[in-house]
Design an enzyme around this catalytic site. Structure first.
Site, PDB file in Angstrom:
ATOM      1  CB  VAL A  39      38.469 -22.785 -94.077  1.00 56.58           C
ATOM      2  CG1 VAL A  39      38.868 -23.264 -95.463  1.00 56.58           C
ATOM      3  CG2 VAL A  39      36.953 -22.809 -93.923  1.00 56.58           C
ATOM      4  CD  GLN A  93      31.542 -25.214 -89.224  1.00 62.10           C
ATOM      5  OE1 GLN A  93      32.451 -24.802 -89.919  1.00 62.10           O
ATOM      6  NE2 GLN A  93      31.029 -24.502 -88.219  1.00 62.10           N
ATOM      7  CB  CYS A 122      31.213 -18.811 -93.218  1.00 63.33           C
ATOM      8  SG  CYS A 122      32.548 -18.268 -94.320  1.00 63.33           S
ATOM      9  CG  HIS A 189      31.519 -15.087 -84.007  1.00 57.93           C
ATOM     10  ND1 HIS A 189      32.428 -15.369 -85.001  1.00 57.93           N
ATOM     11  CD2 HIS A 189      31.997 -13.983 -83.389  1.00 57.93           C
ATOM     12  CE1 HIS A 189      33.406 -14.472 -84.985  1.00 57.93           C
ATOM     13  NE2 HIS A 189      33.151 -13.624 -84.005  1.00 57.93           N
ATOM     14  N   GLY A 223      34.292 -15.185 -79.579  1.00 53.63           N
ATOM     15  CA  GLY A 223      34.572 -13.767 -79.802  1.00 53.63           C
ATOM     16  C   GLY A 223      35.232 -13.107 -78.608  1.00 53.63           C
TER      17      GLY A 223
END
Length: 507
Positions: A39, A93, A122, A189, A223
């Protein structure tokens, strides 16, 4: 809307939509090095910088589907104006929690990208309030409907980015559900939705490995990626098709090249791209410079403050230049061979990862130290003195004082506001009802009263209206006495004539 850049829009809309490994192999060109959707950070200029230095696939920042549907300016500024031949392959996205809204947004975006991604990872509080991201991971029926509908109606593939559950088995079932619904590529993730901030910790590659073995679509891992060696090791240990980097990429956009260049080289190249592909929001550029110069700014606090305050792109570039000159002065003095500051692997002017502090482990008796960790996170600095001296103020308050030197931060000297008797908001100082404006307006209207403090004149207006009616009656009576005939109901007669269009008007 029509795409004005037909040369870079999706040309195969009439062809059959590629799926799974065919999509990854042909459309995404077997991309292994992926820049994550971030973002306000993965905008066009940063994507192009990353592609120049090894990235093979990029995502747009996360867009809010509902806003994307209703706001043409939002669409234009965030996607339509960022069409570029060099910026492919590209995945757009969205965050969404409504199948129809998600589909409508995706239909508006599909001609400008190679796939549509649904954000299911998120973990931030804004995602919890908006009911999207990782906070949808327990609503499998809703997610299945969203993915299935998008897969049926879109001309590009649908992909997902998720976080894991604590249990590997549940994570695997979650991934299988998404694959069955129509997801063509899955990014995993390896952290749970609670692993964020000070509690980020280490991502679980075991979860990712189990998902990769259980599904038959391409998987990207996310990650624990700080350098190129981590990318290769992750692919070997998990068997994924590609590796996605977010924070590692922000601190070193040349990560996928295996290089650690001087910070100023990346900063200057990025600023050149920002100028070449305007407009770019100033806050985005500032945030990138803060990330790139993170380790250097820990030493040069004056330039850190200046970087936070400047108001245009040229000034941001000037601060970056000053940081470069200071670093080059240190190099000339031979400080590059001295012991690294703060245990860094390289001198602070070299692009390198930022390592988050590891959260505290449980104590020996088995009791969790969660409260102690939270307390440590909250107490980032000592409490400010009651006199609000400049030495003890937070950086945010120092900024406010720089704009208003007379601003008072002493809680004891601040005015104490009396609360409204009904809602608890501050009441008007001279309100006749001892209420805030909202409550006062309701009460004054109900009781036909005035409140001069809030500028409410319901009683005065009512009295004036009544007086006008009385004056009208007196004038009518006077006219009757003078003419000797009752007044004609002109308004009523006109109204009746309007309701009866065929009636004859009396002469």
């Amino acid at each position: 809307p029509k795409n004005p850049y037909r040369s870079v829009s999706r040309k195969s809309t009439a062809m059959a939509k590629l799926q799974g490994f065919d999509f990854w192999s042909k459309t995404l060109k077997k991309a292994r090095f992926v820049v994550a959707p971030m973002v306000d950070q993965s905008e066009l200029a940063w994507r192009l910088l990353s592609r120049r230095h090894g990235a093979q696939l990029c995502y747009t920042p996360m867009f809010h589907a509902q806003v994307f549907v209703r706001d043409a300016n939002y669409r234009r500024e965030n996607l339509y104006n960022e069409v570029c031949e060099e910026d492919r392959p590209l995945i757009t996205q969205f965050c969404a929690n409504d199948p129809e809204v998600f589909l409508e947004a995706a239909l508006l975006a599909q001609d400008y990208c190679d796939a549509i991604d649904l954000n299911l990872g998120c973990p931030q509080m804004i995602a919890k309030r908006g009911h999207y991201g990782a906070f949808l991971q327990d609503e499998w029926e809703l997610l299945e409907k969203m993915i299935r509908l998008a897969n049926e109606k879109l001309s590009v593939p649908i992909t997902c980015k998720i976080r894991v559950f604590n249990e590997i088995e549940k994570t695997v079932s979650y991934a299988q559900m998404l694959e069955k619904a129509g997801c063509q590529l899955l990014t995993v993730h390896g952290r749970t939705k609670d692993q964020k901030g000070a509690m980020t910790g280490i991502a679980s590659w075991e979860h990712i490995k189990a998902v990769r073995k259980a599904i038959n679509i391409p998987v990207f891992a996310n990650g624990n990626i700080q350098q190129l060696n981590d990318v290769e090791r992750c692919i070997q240990e998990t068997g994924v098709q590609g590796v996605m980097s977010a924070e590692g990429n922000l601190h070193n956009p040349a990560l996928f090249e295996g290089n650690s260049p001087p910070v100023w080289e990346m900063a200057e190249e990025y600023l050149e791209l920002v100028k070449r592909y305007p407009p770019c929001t100033l806050s985005y550029v500032r945030a990138h410079l803060f990330k790139l110069w993170h380790h250097t700014l820990q030493l040069h606090h004056d330039l850190r403050e200046e970087l936070a305050k400047v108001k245009n792109l040229e000034s941001l570039a000037d601060v970056s230049k000053k940081l470069r000159l200071r670093c080059q002065e240190e190099i000339a003095k031979g400080k590059d061979v001295e012991e690294k500051e703060g245990g860094l692997p390289f001198p602070h002017w070299i692009c390198q990862p930022y390592v988050r502090p590891v959260p505290k482990e449980p104590v020996a008796n088995g009791k969790s130290q969660g409260s102690e960790v939270k307390k440590a996170v909250c107490q980032k600095r000592a409490l400010e003195d009651s006199d609000g001296s400049a030495d003890t103020l937070s950086k945010n308050k120092l900024k406010k004082r720089s704009r208003n030197p007379h601003k008072n931060f002493c809680s004891e000297q601040k005015p104490k506001y009396i609360k409204c008797e009904q809602c608890g908001n501050p009441k008007g100082n001279k309100c006749v009802f001892n209420l805030c404006r909202g409550c006062c307006k309701k009460k004054a209207f109900k009781e036909v009263a005035d409140c001069p403090s809030h500028g409410l004149r319901f009683k005065t207006k009512a009295e004036k209206l009544k007086a006008d009616e009385d004056n009208g009656k007196e004038a009518s009576a006077t006219a009757t006495e003078r003419d000797g005939s009752p007044p004609q109901p002109v308004l009523r007669q006109a109204t009746e004539l309007q309701l009866q269009p065929h009636a004859h008007v009396p002469l």
